[in-house]
Design an enzyme around this catalytic site. Structure first.
Site, short mmCIF file in Angstrom:
data_model
loop_
_atom_site.label_atom_id
_atom_site.label_comp_id
_atom_site.label_asym_id
_atom_site.label_seq_id
_atom_site.Cartn_x
_atom_site.Cartn_y
_atom_site.Cartn_z
N TYR A 29 38.64 -36.27 15.42
CA TYR A 29 39.28 -36.72 14.17
C TYR A 29 40.63 -37.32 14.50
O TYR A 29 41.44 -36.73 15.21
CB TYR A 29 39.46 -35.54 13.20
CG TYR A 29 40.09 -35.95 11.90
CD1 TYR A 29 39.40 -36.74 10.99
CD2 TYR A 29 41.38 -35.55 11.57
CE1 TYR A 29 39.97 -37.13 9.79
CE2 TYR A 29 41.96 -35.92 10.37
CZ TYR A 29 41.25 -36.72 9.49
OH TYR A 29 41.83 -37.10 8.30
N ASP B 268 45.03 -38.17 21.68
CA ASP B 268 45.51 -37.76 20.36
C ASP B 268 45.93 -36.30 20.47
O ASP B 268 45.10 -35.39 20.48
CB ASP B 268 44.38 -37.94 19.33
CG ASP B 268 44.79 -37.53 17.93
OD1 ASP B 268 45.82 -36.83 17.78
OD2 ASP B 268 44.08 -37.89 16.98
N LYS C 297 52.56 -33.06 13.47
CA LYS C 297 52.68 -31.63 13.25
C LYS C 297 53.95 -31.03 13.87
O LYS C 297 55.04 -31.22 13.38
CB LYS C 297 51.41 -30.93 13.71
CG LYS C 297 50.16 -31.43 12.94
CD LYS C 297 48.93 -30.65 13.27
CE LYS C 297 47.68 -31.25 12.63
NZ LYS C 297 47.61 -31.17 11.18
#
Length: 445
Positions: free
Chosen positions: A142, A234, A263
């Site tokens: 994702y 990622d 994050k």
């Protein structure tokens, strides 16, 4: 537990927000509980119910809901000086220097506002730098809500995975199974001269936590170098959570050309970032010809929160503490699963964890991984543990979401609401929290 206030709030939200939420994963059935406030490793909902929180904002909250004093002071100071300026600030430079000093792949960095924005920009950068169009991604990986990666299918036969994306976007994206070296080799044999980049999470973090098998990430590094393509990691989830300040790339000893962050790098505030080799990063405008810009990029409060958070981690035993605590939790879960549900697989590393409701397992668990699946070929679970996104999707996802999650919530433990997203231990969790959580797992399973 009483949930009358949450039910009423959800009823109101359905009238003014699509599905009653602002992110799809929050729409648990029959309705979500609404959080009123956080307290250390816990959240308290609108009805006063208290939960031990392992969602941790889906990863950003390394310190839980109570920021260390230096982080809180930095946030308050920058917020009181003014919300934002539309001009550079010193704290952006401080934070960029810190990241470049610690992360192996980063010589220069561009801060943005979300993980999605970071991966969108990284894909554009790879295409601009190489002059190629195709992007290889992992099935089950994702990379945010972006058109280039919301793609499903097989090489040469792909389609968008959601309505609203033109078929033409999928033509340039090639999905392959994670941990499958042969699949990567076949793609590069056929499309190698057209592949701008391989984009992958070093650990699949939105698909139940899937470790790379030994040598897989290095194989990606070798193949991309051979064909003049970029390797993009990622690390929106794993960045500054797995591998400490060096991130997952430091833990695995494989250095990509470009890394995306989110994050934790923003200390719990909205953030994203793209970092990489100076030669590649300089292709971003204004120094290069790949457009990238944003009004809120490098927001001073976010930069202050991120910089203070990582500085505090560097100067204290933060990673040792959270990793040891999470290992205790995974070891306990492994013992519980062996007794209650031996076909299930405990996964995770560092401060990440999950139990995947896999449907099959070995008869003999002797010499099995003791604190989360590490893809050891000597482990008796090796042929049964998830190797890619499809393996996790084939697990008992409905049982997790419809029964197990509800049972854990009723026992005061807040987990991610489906089989796929990671869960996290924070600096605010205690040994007592872990013990109580293991008891809840034991009862719920």
């Amino acid at each position: 537990m009483n949930h009358d206030e949450s039910r009423d709030l959800y009823d109101r939200s359905l009238s003014v927000m699509p599905g009653g939420v602002n992110s799809s994963v929050r729409a648990v059935r029959p309705y979500p509980f609404f959080v009123e406030r956080g307290d250390g490793a816990h959240v308290i909902d609108a009805d006063g119910n208290r939960y031990t929180d392992y969602v941790m904002g889906y990863g950003p909250l390394l310190y839980g809901h109570d920021m260390p004093d230096p982080v809180r002071s930095a946030v308050q100071s920058y917020a009181s000086d003014g919300p934002m300026y539309g001009a550079p600030t010193e704290i952006e430079v401080d934070h960029a220097e810190f990241v470049a000093r610690h992360v192996p792949s980063v010589e220069k960095i561009r801060f943005v506002n979300s993980g999605t924005e970071a991966t969108v920009s990284a894909v554009r950068l790879a295409r601009g730098y190489t002059g190629r169009d195709k992007i290889v991604v992992m099935k089950g990986g994702y990379h945010g809500a972006q058109e280039s990666t919301l793609v499903e299918g097989e090489p040469g036969d792909t389609a968008p995975s959601t309505k609203g994306i033109p078929e033409s976007f999928a033509e340039h994206t090639i999905p392959v199974p994670f941990n499958d070296e042969a699949a990567i080799d076949e793609v590069f044999e056929e499309y190698g001269d057209d592949v701008a980049a391989v984009l992958t999470e070093p650990i699949l973090g939105n698909t139940g936590i899937v470790h790379p098998v030994d040598g897989y990430l290095q194989h990606l590094r070798d193949v991309t170098e051979e064909h003049g393509s970029l390797l993009i990691f990622d690390e929106v989830i794993t960045g500054f959570r797995v591998g400490g300040l060096q991130c997952a790339q430091g833990k695995f000893g494989v250095t990509p050309d470009v890394t995306t962050f989110g994050k934790i790098i923003g200390g719990g505030f909205p953030v994203g970032a793209i970092g990489g080799q100076a030669e590649i990063m300089e292709r971003f405008t204004p120094s290069g010809d790949v457009f990238q810009s944003g009004t809120f990029s490098g927001h001073p409060v976010t930069m202050a929160a991120g910089h203070a958070s990582l500085t505090y981690a560097a100067e204290n035993d933060v990673y040792d503490y959270v990793n040891d605590l999470a290992e205790t939790l995974r070891r306990g879960l492994t013992d519980i699963v062996a007794e209650k549900a031996p076909s299930y697989t405990v996964v995770g590393t560092d401060s990440m964890f999950k139990t995947v409701f896999t449907r099959e397992g070995p008869d003999d668990l002797t010499d099995a991984c003791e604190a989360g699946c590490a893809q050891r070929d000597a482990c008796p679970r090796y042929d049964y543990c998830p190797k890619n996104g499809a393996d996790v999707s084939n697990a008992e996802t409905e049982r997790w979401e419809r029964i197990f999650w509800q049972e854990m919530k009723d026992r005061g433990v807040f987990l991610t609401a489906n089989q796929f997203e990671s869960q996290f231990v924070s600096y605010a969790h205690t040994e007592e929290d872990i013990e109580e959580t293991l008891e809840a797992y034991k009862a719920a399973l």
